[in-house]
Design an enzyme around this catalytic site. Structure first.
Site, PDB file in Angstrom:
ATOM      1  N   HIS A 102       1.020  -1.137   0.087  1.00 21.53           N
ATOM      2  CA  HIS A 102       0.284  -0.017   0.162  1.00 21.53           C
ATOM      3  C   HIS A 102       0.797   1.252   0.223  1.00 21.53           C
ATOM      4  O   HIS A 102       2.149   1.253   0.357  1.00 21.53           O
ATOM      5  CB  HIS A 102      -0.819  -0.022   1.411  1.00 21.53           C
ATOM      6  CG  HIS A 102       0.010  -0.151   2.572  1.00 21.53           C
ATOM      7  ND1 HIS A 102       0.494   1.193   2.975  1.00 21.53           N
ATOM      8  CD2 HIS A 102       0.185  -1.056   3.207  1.00 21.53           C
ATOM      9  CE1 HIS A 102       1.299   0.926   4.221  1.00 21.53           C
ATOM     10  NE2 HIS A 102       1.225  -0.569   4.318  1.00 21.53           N
TER      11      HIS A 102
ATOM     12  N   GLU B   5      -2.607  -7.051   7.187  1.00 24.59           N
ATOM     13  CA  GLU B   5      -1.214  -7.159   7.771  1.00 24.59           C
ATOM     14  C   GLU B   5      -1.111  -8.229   8.808  1.00 24.59           C
ATOM     15  O   GLU B   5      -2.003  -8.304   9.498  1.00 24.59           O
ATOM     16  CB  GLU B   5      -0.897  -5.460   8.137  1.00 24.59           C
ATOM     17  CG  GLU B   5       0.739  -5.385   8.731  1.00 24.59           C
ATOM     18  CD  GLU B   5       1.899  -6.033   7.896  1.00 24.59           C
ATOM     19  OE1 GLU B   5       1.895  -7.183   7.605  1.00 24.59           O
ATOM     20  OE2 GLU B   5       2.735  -5.119   7.826  1.00 24.59           O
TER      21      GLU B   5
END
Length: 219
Positions: free
Chosen positions: A3, A77
């Site tokens: 990201h 994550e």
């Protein structure tokens, strides 16, 4: 693909599963990488973590291809439990031995920190599940996070994610490319063709991480 930048990235804070948005630089990174990618690949399916920083990155890139990202929490994550939101200095002050072990590649034992092998298992499961539904001529893009991506690459290459440190960290909105090994029975089943590729090669690492000021005037 990792990201774009967030305020926590800029402040060197461990994000983990804290749901934080892209900052101005992160949005610029996503838009810039999207333009570069259109000259290189054409993803037919995009998976994204369910955390906002990944969703925003995936949607910016997907818009260039007319592909709506599929949100799947299995590519979020790694959880770092009570360490999330803290700087390295702050973690080291409270958990000195565990922090030193983690920096050296070992698994911390603090409650709430997800094991690397568990991250690799969930990441590889969803990647292989989607890849099995696609032809060799198609491209699956997975927009995720630094630690999760390293675990996934290790898993796909048949390595033990717990002990293997052969994958360097990912820059924001950079990507790695893996492809199936086409020979019958080949091991590992996947090969790493590119790693940590992206526009920082052109802009330079510092400018990419901080965002050139003149870009924001145009935006």
């Amino acid at each position: 693909m990792r990201h774009g930048r967030t305020a926590y990235n800029a402040a060197m804070r461990l994000q983990g599963q804290v749901d934080i948005d892209l900052d101005e630089v992160g949005q610029w990174q996503a838009e810039t990488s999207a333009k570069v990618l259109t000259e290189i690949i054409a993803p037919t399916r995009i998976l994204t973590s369910d955390l906002n920083r990944a969703i925003a990155t995936a949607r910016t890139i997907g818009a260039c291809y007319g592909v709506e990202p599929i949100i799947d929490k299995r590519v979020r994550e790694r959880s770092f439990g009570p360490w999330e939101g803290m700087t390295g200095e702050e973690i080291s002050a409270r958990w000195p031995e565990e922090f030193a072990a983690w920096r050296g590649g070992s698994e911390p034992t603090t409650v709430g920190i997800e094991l690397k092998r568990d991250v690799a298992e969930r990441m590889c499961a969803v990647i292989l599940e989607n890849a099995a539904q696609m032809a060799d001529s198609e491209t699956l893009m997975v927009v995720s996070h630094g630690a999760a991506i390293s675990c996934a690459i290790a898993g796909l290459l048949g390595q033990d994610a717990t002990s293997w440190r052969g994958v360097a960290g990912m820059s924001n909105v950079h990507w790695s490319r893996l492809a199936r090994n086409t020979s019958p029975g080949a091991e590992p089943a996947w090969r790493l063709e590119q790693h940590n590729v992206g526009p920082s090669v052109v802009y330079g690492k510092k400018a990419w991480e901080n965002g050139p000021a003149d870009v924001f005037v145009a935006l």
